[in-house]
Design a protein around this motif. Sequence first.
Motif, PDB file in Angstrom:
ATOM      1  N   ARG A  21      -0.370 -64.472  35.872  1.00 14.37           N
ATOM      2  CA  ARG A  21       1.033 -64.629  35.800  1.00 14.37           C
ATOM      3  C   ARG A  21       1.483 -64.994  37.322  1.00 14.37           C
ATOM      4  O   ARG A  21       2.209 -66.089  37.635  1.00 14.37           O
ATOM      5  N   PRO A  29       5.276 -62.282  29.417  1.00 13.04           N
ATOM      6  CA  PRO A  29       4.487 -62.784  28.235  1.00 13.04           C
ATOM      7  C   PRO A  29       4.846 -62.139  27.076  1.00 13.04           C
ATOM      8  O   PRO A  29       5.767 -61.164  26.882  1.00 13.04           O
ATOM      9  N   PHE A  45       1.179 -66.026  27.370  1.00 18.15           N
ATOM     10  CA  PHE A  45       2.209 -66.810  28.433  1.00 18.15           C
ATOM     11  C   PHE A  45       2.566 -68.291  27.935  1.00 18.15           C
ATOM     12  O   PHE A  45       1.359 -68.997  27.410  1.00 18.15           O
TER      13      PHE A  45
END
Length: 250
Positions: A21, A29, A45
């Motif tokens: 991330r 997510p 994601f």
Amino acid sequence: MRLRQAVLVASALEPVASALRSALELDEPFRDPGVGAFGLENVVFAVGDCFLEVVSPTRADTAAGRYLTRHGGDGGYMVIFDLQDLGGARTRAQGLGVRVVWQIDLPDISGTHLHPADMRGAIVSLDRSEPYGTWRWGGPAWTGQMGSGAPGRLVGITVAVEDPAAVAARWGEVLGVRVHSGGGRGDGEGRGGADEPVLRVDGGEVRFTTAGGEQGEGLVEIALELPHELPGGEDVLELGGVRLRRVASG
């Protein structure tokens, strides 16, 4: 036919999810409780209208756990194609004797996981979104409608196998696409030799390279179109047992 989702498997979910991330500047997510039936936990994601998933075993004796043991650590695990002619692909797989390990047909999505021993390199999932472009696996925002993720797009994967030509031919037969010669990228490290077989799909490619034995087989690189640089200004980043390669937008 599109590359829609690439999946990593990790022995510990949160460190890899957090690093992914941060590196790709992704949004919060989706966590799918449904994967608990497989003895897994996950994060998904959204990258534009494509997806990156990380799964991790939550109990002993799971397919993901056996992969981690066989592979010797985290790595690339599965690739999901979104294709309109799902029936044709299922028929071709059946005709080739490819085993199905999981299948579902819902009003807004269908999925078919093919046995990795028959496909080699990764679990291949044949999916069809309805309407095309929605994606139930991405969470409620994508169920029955188009959502939006962090800027970017999944544009390619590289799969390492002991016999790239044979595996490319098998994937191509199932997907119904031609095998092309590489036309390499010239970035070395076994990534882009001119003789490497490539499958070209809508907006992306699947490339096959030589693995150093069965332990080295798997999804080894994910190429992403991103509007921003990776950490350190590099074009390639090692994370979760795979290479993430940035392709500039446009």
